[in-house]
Design an enzyme around this catalytic site. Structure first.
Site, PDB file in Angstrom:
ATOM      1  N   GLY A 180       0.830  -1.191   0.000  1.00 49.55           N
ATOM      2  CA  GLY A 180       0.000   0.000   0.000  1.00 49.55           C
ATOM      3  C   GLY A 180       0.869   1.248   0.000  1.00 49.55           C
ATOM      4  O   GLY A 180       2.053   1.205   0.342  1.00 49.55           O
ATOM      5  N   CYS A 181       0.278   2.384  -0.358  1.00 48.33           N
ATOM      6  CA  CYS A 181       1.056   3.627  -0.452  1.00 48.33           C
ATOM      7  C   CYS A 181       1.508   4.105   0.927  1.00 48.33           C
ATOM      8  O   CYS A 181       2.697   4.391   1.130  1.00 48.33           O
ATOM      9  CB  CYS A 181       0.261   4.698  -1.187  1.00 48.33           C
ATOM     10  SG  CYS A 181      -1.413   4.991  -0.567  1.00 48.33           S
ATOM     11  N   TYR A 182       0.586   4.205   1.890  1.00 49.39           N
ATOM     12  CA  TYR A 182       0.974   4.615   3.232  1.00 49.39           C
ATOM     13  C   TYR A 182       1.992   3.641   3.849  1.00 49.39           C
ATOM     14  O   TYR A 182       3.005   4.079   4.399  1.00 49.39           O
ATOM     15  CB  TYR A 182      -0.247   4.693   4.151  1.00 49.39           C
ATOM     16  CG  TYR A 182      -1.261   5.760   3.843  1.00 49.39           C
ATOM     17  CD1 TYR A 182      -0.930   7.117   3.922  1.00 49.39           C
ATOM     18  CD2 TYR A 182      -2.572   5.425   3.515  1.00 49.39           C
ATOM     19  CE1 TYR A 182      -1.880   8.097   3.667  1.00 49.39           C
ATOM     20  CE2 TYR A 182      -3.525   6.398   3.266  1.00 49.39           C
ATOM     21  CZ  TYR A 182      -3.177   7.732   3.342  1.00 49.39           C
ATOM     22  OH  TYR A 182      -4.130   8.703   3.097  1.00 49.39           O
ATOM     23  N   THR A 220       4.179   1.794   2.403  1.00 51.06           N
ATOM     24  CA  THR A 220       5.491   1.910   1.777  1.00 51.06           C
ATOM     25  C   THR A 220       6.330   2.958   2.499  1.00 51.06           C
ATOM     26  O   THR A 220       7.508   2.727   2.817  1.00 51.06           O
ATOM     27  CB  THR A 220       5.348   2.275   0.288  1.00 51.06           C
ATOM     28  OG1 THR A 220       4.671   1.211  -0.385  1.00 51.06           O
ATOM     29  CG2 THR A 220       6.711   2.479  -0.360  1.00 51.06           C
TER      30      THR A 220
END
Length: 310
Positions: free
Chosen positions: A115-117, A119
């Site tokens: 996921g972006c967060y 990462t």
């Protein structure tokens, strides 16, 4: 020539992946027309015809797609949903997470895209846990703001079309108010934490970009670590690769602000160690594109690693 099928290519992440792959001459991109995207027979045929299937779908639809490939061990899968990110039978697709991870991705049949967060959070936390800097039981807090494209087509429309009944007028808002966000288990497990972090996500009125912050009390770290020694741990961890940059302390000292959109359109990530020299606190900050290293860029990076096998 490797055959690649993006299941969900008409969504936000899928479109970004397709854009990145459009000029590639080493790939055969299999595609389903938008009008046929709900045709299960065509979808199943394309899934089973691919060398690598990249799933850009909600969790349940991803599980359905994986089910369509049951018994077909020739097709390799990159899943961008939350469905398999903490499943130990899937390789976690953050190649810079540790020295062995790129090889695990290269050799895996099943890869879960981070996921972006997470990462940003894992990129900051895991090296410190692996090096013994963050002690067991440390109460980790993660505060983050993302561009609104992270919410997919619905949120994009809500932010960009003021005439919608469900239009969002706020320039910045916090959500996940119950503190039970679906990314928390991912941060805990792959961040090597022994307790769940306190995660507070937010969205800003900008399309792409992200800032993730992890503030720390130096007095509660192990072995008297300082801002300088924490920075050295991160530099050593990310040495020898080109995707994650640890910004120098001298450069960080002269910053007046950090822009969430700095890496919009790029597939890299920057890490900062901020604070007053000799002070009691530091703030670890990650900057990335929520659709770049935080989604589509990472998927392409993982695909390339898998294609390099052998």
């Amino acid at each position: 020539m490797a055959k690649i099928f993006i299941d969900g290519e008409h969504g936000t992440t899928g479109l970004q992946i397709r854009t990145r792959l459009a000029a590639r001459r080493d790939l055969d991109l299999l595609s389903i027309p938008e009008a046929e995207r709900r045709n299960p027979a065509m979808r199943e045929d394309l899934l089973n015809s691919a060398d690598i299937a990249i799933l850009c779908l909600p969790d349940d639809a991803s599980r359905e797609a994986v089910g369509m490939l049951a018994g077909n061990n020739k097709v390799r899968i990159i899943d961008t949903s939350t469905a398999y990110r903490v499943d130990p039978s899937w390789a976690y697709g953050f190649a810079e997470m540790d020295k062995a991870q790129k090889a695990k991705i290269r050799d895996a049949r099943l890869v879960s895209n981070p996921g972006c967060y997470p990462t940003g959070a894992i990129g900051l936390i895991r090296p410190l846990r692996a090096a013994g800097v963050l002690p067991d039981g440390y109460p980790v807090s993660v505060n983050a703001v993302s561009g609104y494209t992270g919410g997919g087509k619905q949120m994009i429309a809500q932010m960009e079309d003021p005439d919608r009944e469900d239009a969002i007028s706020a320039n910045h808002f916090v959500y996940g108010l119950t503190l039970k966000h679906k990314h928390v288990p991912e941060m805990e497990i792959h961040g090597l934490l022994d307790r769940a972090p306190l995660f507070s996500p937010a969205v800003g009125r900008f399309p792409q970009g992200m800032i993730v912050q992890v503030p720390l009390f130096l007095q509660d770290l192990k072995n008297g670590f300082t801002r300088e020694s924490v920075h050295k741990v991160l530099v050593a961890h990310y040495a020898g690769q080109k995707v994650v940059e640890v910004v120098g302390l001298e450069e960080s000292k002269n910053l007046a602000r950090i822009d969430a959109e700095e890496l919009a359109g790029q597939d890299t990530m920057k890490l900062f160690v901020l604070g007053t020299p000799g002070g009691d606190h530091i703030n670890l900050v990650a900057v990335l594109d929520n659709l770049g290293k935080g989604a589509s860029g990472a998927a392409v990076q993982n695909m390339d690693a898998m294609l390099s096998a052998g």
